[in-house]
Scaffold this active site. Structure first.
Site, PDB file in Angstrom:
ATOM      1  CD  GLU A   1      -0.426  -1.828   2.625  1.00  0.00           C
ATOM      2  OE1 GLU A   1       0.580  -1.971   2.555  1.00  0.00           O
ATOM      3  OE2 GLU A   1      -0.988  -2.107   3.783  1.00  0.00           O
TER       4      GLU A   1
ATOM      5  CG  ASP B   1       0.291  -2.459   6.549  1.00  0.00           C
ATOM      6  OD1 ASP B   1       1.467  -2.804   5.937  1.00  0.00           O
ATOM      7  OD2 ASP B   1       0.062  -1.266   6.747  1.00  0.00           O
TER       8      ASP B   1
ATOM      9  CG  ASP C   1      -3.892  -4.090  10.003  1.00  0.00           C
ATOM     10  OD1 ASP C   1      -4.225  -4.053   8.720  1.00  0.00           O
ATOM     11  OD2 ASP C   1      -3.661  -3.173  10.941  1.00  0.00           O
TER      12      ASP C   1
ATOM     13  CD  GLU D   1      -7.122   0.875   7.330  1.00  0.00           C
ATOM     14  OE1 GLU D   1      -6.491   0.747   8.288  1.00  0.00           O
ATOM     15  OE2 GLU D   1      -7.234   1.774   6.544  1.00  0.00           O
TER      16      GLU D   1
ATOM     17  CE1 TYR E   1       0.860  -2.389  10.134  1.00  0.00           C
ATOM     18  CE2 TYR E   1      -0.493  -3.887  11.379  1.00  0.00           C
ATOM     19  CZ  TYR E   1      -0.345  -2.935  10.432  1.00  0.00           C
ATOM     20  OH  TYR E   1      -1.319  -2.142  10.116  1.00  0.00           O
TER      21      TYR E   1
ATOM     22  NE  ARG F   1      -2.712   1.431  12.019  1.00  0.00           N
ATOM     23  CZ  ARG F   1      -2.092   1.583  10.935  1.00  0.00           C
ATOM     24  NH1 ARG F   1      -1.775   0.302  10.191  1.00  0.00           N
ATOM     25  NH2 ARG F   1      -1.881   2.899  10.484  1.00  0.00           N
TER      26      ARG F   1
ATOM     27  CG  HIS G   1      -0.874 -13.509  15.528  1.00  0.00           C
ATOM     28  ND1 HIS G   1      -1.822 -13.324  16.436  1.00  0.00           N
ATOM     29  CD2 HIS G   1      -1.452 -13.832  14.545  1.00  0.00           C
ATOM     30  CE1 HIS G   1      -3.159 -13.703  15.987  1.00  0.00           C
ATOM     31  NE2 HIS G   1      -2.771 -14.042  14.666  1.00  0.00           N
TER      32      HIS G   1
END
Ligand SMILES: [Zn+2]
Ligand SMILES: [Zn+2]
Length: 664
Positions: free
Chosen positions: A19, A92, A94, A96, A300, A302, A347
């Protein structure tokens, strides 16, 4: 991000789609030539700003549209995909990211061989590993994201017109943001309702025979009961008794304290630390972390997981032995269990991708945040610290038996504190013996009052959201920045307080929709979204359950609810235009302004200025006022601007305090 000429690129075998262009560049740095990396520049499809774009009759089907200026990006992705043997979507890890992956998949040409790869860090090893294990797009994760989007859309689109009608035009409400606003408002109410209680702190300065060996002890018990000194009369009586009492060291209690390091960071704890240490809003911390992640420096950002990859632990433990010595290594591998019951998709905890990374290539904010993450991670596998804690009990025998205490702590072995300075200082106690006689130097009382609970700041609000089960790694920062941007809350000394508009919106929402903005209900909704992500719940069923009663309520509130007036703050100044009304402070969409209370009959307005109560240090004539840059950063300026151009980031009040000669 094609790294070579068109001719060579026709020989490429695999297209990787991410992205962000920075992420693409980082991947390009270590992937072999046969990989092409292309960025979508964020979402390529989204719900249009209007209309509602959710087909309520048709199972809440969202009508996603291509984002307007993204056509060129899509065309170039399609062109490259046609030439590639394989397409990997590497957005990413997750919900989103999964949703973006699903949208990318939709625009890819028919017949393209598309797989999803996910990695928690942008490093050669992690990406190669992910490429070895490609998977299909996870429908459950995508659905959880759609459900959140649709739910928020329904709430926002149905509530905003109501707010326009019943409170003021231009207002808006959000499912999670409105609950965060409620937390801030309820705290403000607690503070207002707080009943201050008087109490006195009684301190005695005592000494033994050795010269200079004096120390303070504080009154704790009277005749074996907790001391209750809540007015001057009692304080004076106690002090009189203490001044004629006989003092003895009645007990010395020594205890060894072992302290374990903190777990590595999650989104919640990282944003809290950065708020406390650097004064950063969550939004800033997340944007700096994003840059570190995209450059491959950290995992990551988030996440609510405390897991650490086995290989990262092994490297870290070797690093600790090599740099600090064996005794600084924790005896066993410390395993941190994730407290949060929600199953988010990233995770791993937030950690440096490589503990030996050279951080000198980072500068400014990125360096600051990286060091915060690095030290917290390194400390998490280090040995516990050991301190000696000592408590000295002093008995004052007089009219009554007064027990006074003091305690101190000395670090014997720093352990993990070697890297993570915790701000704790040694408190060294004097050398006294049990049973030793002491003499009083002086006894003093100080009047104090119990304090109301503190207003929330960025750190404590995020903590509260997490405790209530309302926040998620992807929502803390946007939730807070939204209520700030809407002028529902403002900050004073970095703490949140509601504006009159925020109060009006909250009282309308909570008053008319008690369940929707309940903490438990919102937490349950977030839990349900987690269950959708796990594939244990169909996304439409939860929305159906919510929509029926909510829609009914909307219709009845529209008919029955009373208008809510936004409280205005009177200025004690007559309106210079109509000479009849008083001037009041109002909060508009762009912040505070001053207007006539007779609005709309009188349309007088002026800019709101916040005086800080001192004259301009430059011209000595104008008042210093707090202004805001176009980006919203506050600074200090002169009220006589443009005649006087004084401006300062720093509070001039603090400067003048420092310049004062030291008193003594
Ligand atoms: Zn007027
Ligand atoms: Zn001036």
């Amino acid at each position: 991000m094609t790294r070579s000429c068109r001719l060579c690129s026709s020989l490429k075998m695999t297209l990787i789609i991410v992205e962000s262009p920075t992420k693409a560049k980082t991947l390009g740095n270590f992937l072999p030539k046969e990989y092409d990396v292309e960025a979508t520049y964020g979402h390529i499809m989204d719900l249009p700003k209007s209309p509602i774009s959710v087909d309520i009759e048709n199972n809440f089907r969202p009508d996603y549209k291509v984002v307007s200026d993204r056509e060129d990006t899509i065309a170039s992705i399609q062109k490259l995909a046609k030439k590639s043997k394989n397409v990997f979507i590497a957005t990413d890890p997750d919900r989103e990211g999964e949703a973006i992956a699903a949208h990318v998949n939709e625009i890819l040409p028919k017949g393209a061989v598309v797989k999803r790869i996910a990695f928690h860090e942008i490093t050669k090893e992690a990406v190669e590993e992910a490429i070895k294990h490609p998977r299909e797009i996870d429908k459950n994760l995508v659905n959880a994201q759609i459900a959140r989007r649709v739910l928020d859309r329904l709430v926002g689109y149905k509530l905003s017109p109501l707010l326009w009608k019943k409170v003021r035009r231009g207002l808006s409400a959000g499912r999670v943001q409105s609950v965060a606003l409620r937390i801030i408002i309820e705290r403000e109410e607690e503070i207002k309702a707080f009943d201050k209680k008087e109490y006195w702190e009684i301190t005695c300065k005592v000494t033994n025979s050795k010269q200079g060996n004096s120390f303070n002890v504080m009154l704790d018990k009277v005749d074996g009961k907790k001391a209750l000194v809540n007015n001057k009369k009692i304080a004076d009586e106690v002090l009189t008794h203490l001044r004629s009492a006989k003092y003895i060291v009645s007990d010395i209690i020594k205890k060894e304290i072992k302290r374990n390091p903190y777990p590595p960071y999650t989104t919640s704890t990282m944003t809290q630390s950065a708020a406390v240490k650097f004064g950063w809003p969550a939004k800033k911390t997340m944007s700096v972390a994003q840059k570190l992640y995209e450059q491959g420096m950290i995992t990551y950002h988030r996440t609510d997981s405390l897991n650490i990859a086995v290989s990262a632990i092994a490297k870290l433990r070797a690093y600790i032995v090599e740099n600090y010595g064996e005794k600084y290594l924790s005896e066993r591998v410390r395993v941190y269990k994730t407290k949060s019951k929600s199953a988010q998709e990233a995770h791993e905890a937030i950690r440096p991708t490589e503990v030996t990374n050279n951080k000198s290539k980072l500068v400014g904010d990125q360096k600051k945040l990286y060091e915060l993450i690095w030290t917290r991670f390194v400390a998490c596998q280090m040995a516990f610290s050991i301190s000696d804690r000592t408590r000295i009990d002093v008995l004052a025998n007089g009219k009554k038996k007064y027990l006074l205490k003091t305690s101190g702590e000395i670090v014997k072995f720093d352990g993990w504190r070697k890297v993570l300075v915790s701000g704790a200082h040694d408190v060294v106690l004097p050398d006294v013996l049990k049973g030793e006689d002491l003499s009083l130097i002086k006894a003093d009382g100080e009047q104090k009052f119990t304090q109301p609970p503190a207003r929330y700041n960025e750190a404590s609000l995020i903590k509260k959201l997490e405790e209530l089960g309302i926040g998620r790694p992807s929502t803390y920062a946007p939730t807070i920045s939204t209520i700030m941007a809407r002028n529902y809350v403002e900050k004073e000394d970095r703490k949140f307080l509601p504006t009159p508009v925020g109060e009006a919106v909250n009282s309308f929402l909570v008053g008319n929709f008690p369940t929707v903005f309940e903490y438990g209900f919102t937490a349950q909704m977030e839990d349900n979204l987690d269950r959708v992500a796990e594939g244990k719940l169909a996304w439409t069923s939860e929305i159906k359950k919510f929509w029926g009663p909510f829609n009914k309520k909307i219709l009845s509130v529209e008919k029955k609810a009373k208008r809510i007036k936004i409280r205005t703050e009177k200025l004690d100044r007559k309106c210079p235009e109509c000479k009849k009304g008083q001037l009041v402070v109002r909060v508009g969409r762009f912040g505070k302004f001053i207007s006539c209370e007779r609005f709309p009959d009188c349309k007088y307005t002026e800019k709101f200025v916040q005086k800080i109560g001192m004259k301009c240090p430059k011209c000595k004539k104008g008042d210093v006022v707090i202004k805001k840059t176009r980006k919203g950063r506050p600074f200090f300026g002169c009220f006589r601007y443009p005649d006087c151009e004084y401006a300062s980031w720093k509070d001039p009040r603090k400067k003048s305090e420092k310049e004062k000669p030291a008193s003594g």
